[in-house]
Design a protein around this motif. Sequence first.
Motif, short mmCIF file in Angstrom:
data_model
loop_
_atom_site.label_atom_id
_atom_site.label_comp_id
_atom_site.label_asym_id
_atom_site.label_seq_id
_atom_site.Cartn_x
_atom_site.Cartn_y
_atom_site.Cartn_z
N GLU A 1 0.84 -1.20 0.00
CA GLU A 1 0.00 0.00 0.00
C GLU A 1 0.87 1.25 0.00
O GLU A 1 1.91 1.30 0.66
N HIS A 2 0.44 2.25 -0.74
CA HIS A 2 1.14 3.54 -0.83
C HIS A 2 0.13 4.67 -0.64
O HIS A 2 -1.01 4.55 -1.08
N VAL A 3 0.59 5.75 -0.03
CA VAL A 3 -0.16 7.01 -0.02
C VAL A 3 0.82 8.05 -0.55
O VAL A 3 1.89 8.25 0.03
N GLU A 4 0.46 8.67 -1.68
CA GLU A 4 1.40 9.58 -2.35
C GLU A 4 0.69 10.84 -2.80
O GLU A 4 -0.52 10.85 -3.03
N ASP A 5 1.49 11.91 -2.94
CA ASP A 5 1.00 13.19 -3.42
C ASP A 5 1.53 13.43 -4.83
O ASP A 5 2.71 13.13 -5.11
N TYR A 6 0.68 13.96 -5.70
CA TYR A 6 1.07 14.30 -7.07
C TYR A 6 0.55 15.68 -7.40
O TYR A 6 -0.44 16.13 -6.83
N GLU A 7 1.21 16.32 -8.35
CA GLU A 7 0.73 17.62 -8.82
C GLU A 7 1.01 17.77 -10.31
O GLU A 7 1.73 16.97 -10.91
N GLY A 8 0.42 18.80 -10.88
CA GLY A 8 0.67 19.10 -12.28
C GLY A 8 0.17 18.00 -13.21
O GLY A 8 -0.89 17.42 -13.02
N MET A 9 0.98 17.70 -14.23
CA MET A 9 0.58 16.74 -15.25
C MET A 9 0.40 15.33 -14.68
O MET A 9 -0.50 14.60 -15.09
N ALA A 10 1.24 14.95 -13.71
CA ALA A 10 1.09 13.63 -13.10
C ALA A 10 -0.28 13.51 -12.42
O ALA A 10 -0.98 12.51 -12.57
N ALA A 11 -0.68 14.57 -11.70
CA ALA A 11 -2.00 14.56 -11.06
C ALA A 11 -3.11 14.48 -12.10
O ALA A 11 -4.07 13.73 -11.94
N ARG A 12 -2.95 15.21 -13.19
CA ARG A 12 -3.98 15.20 -14.24
C ARG A 12 -4.13 13.81 -14.87
O ARG A 12 -5.24 13.34 -15.08
#
Length: 194
Positions: free
Chosen positions: A133-144
């Motif tokens: 299991e992972h909990v991760e934060d993404y932003e920008g193009m990766a989030a999209r």
Amino acid sequence: MIYPIVAYGDPILRKVTRFIEKDEIDLTKLSADMFETMYAANGVGLAAPQIGLNIRVFVVDGTPFSEKDDDEDGEPDLSLVDFKKIFINPEILSEEGEEWSFEEGCLSIPGIRGEVYRPEKLRIRYRDADWNEHVEDYEGMAARIIQHEYDHLLGKLFVDYLPTLKKQFIKKKLTDISKGNVDADYRMRFPAKK
């Protein structure tokens, strides 16, 4: 194994997917097949419903976006260089930040693109192919990319976000896609084609 991509109009694209259990599916084979299918169609993401499976799984590889100069400063997005993952039983825990626009497309809806606004950041919980299991934060193009694929797991498509006028403008094209009247550089499965 390269699967045909399920075309717009197939009911599976509108279903909410189900969570899977550990060892229910050969995840190594499934992820390899999904990546192979995605690459054959020149995609950056592929969700299980797009290959006819009603399960909560998607794969992404943002590498093509890391090679383009799409951001404001004209530099490639290096955060996408190693952004190749499988997301199993994902749950978006939060989305935040200013919504930004980007012209999206979808392998299930070839030849149609549209501006979609999405929040710039997210936090997601998921399992990998080894069931960690992972909990991760993404932003920008990766989030999209994640948000677009995650929508598939909820029975949503990018065209759902388009303004009413744009939806009316593409209505005939969407009908044509569901009937198989479309050119795609990859194999597809059409719901209305006899």
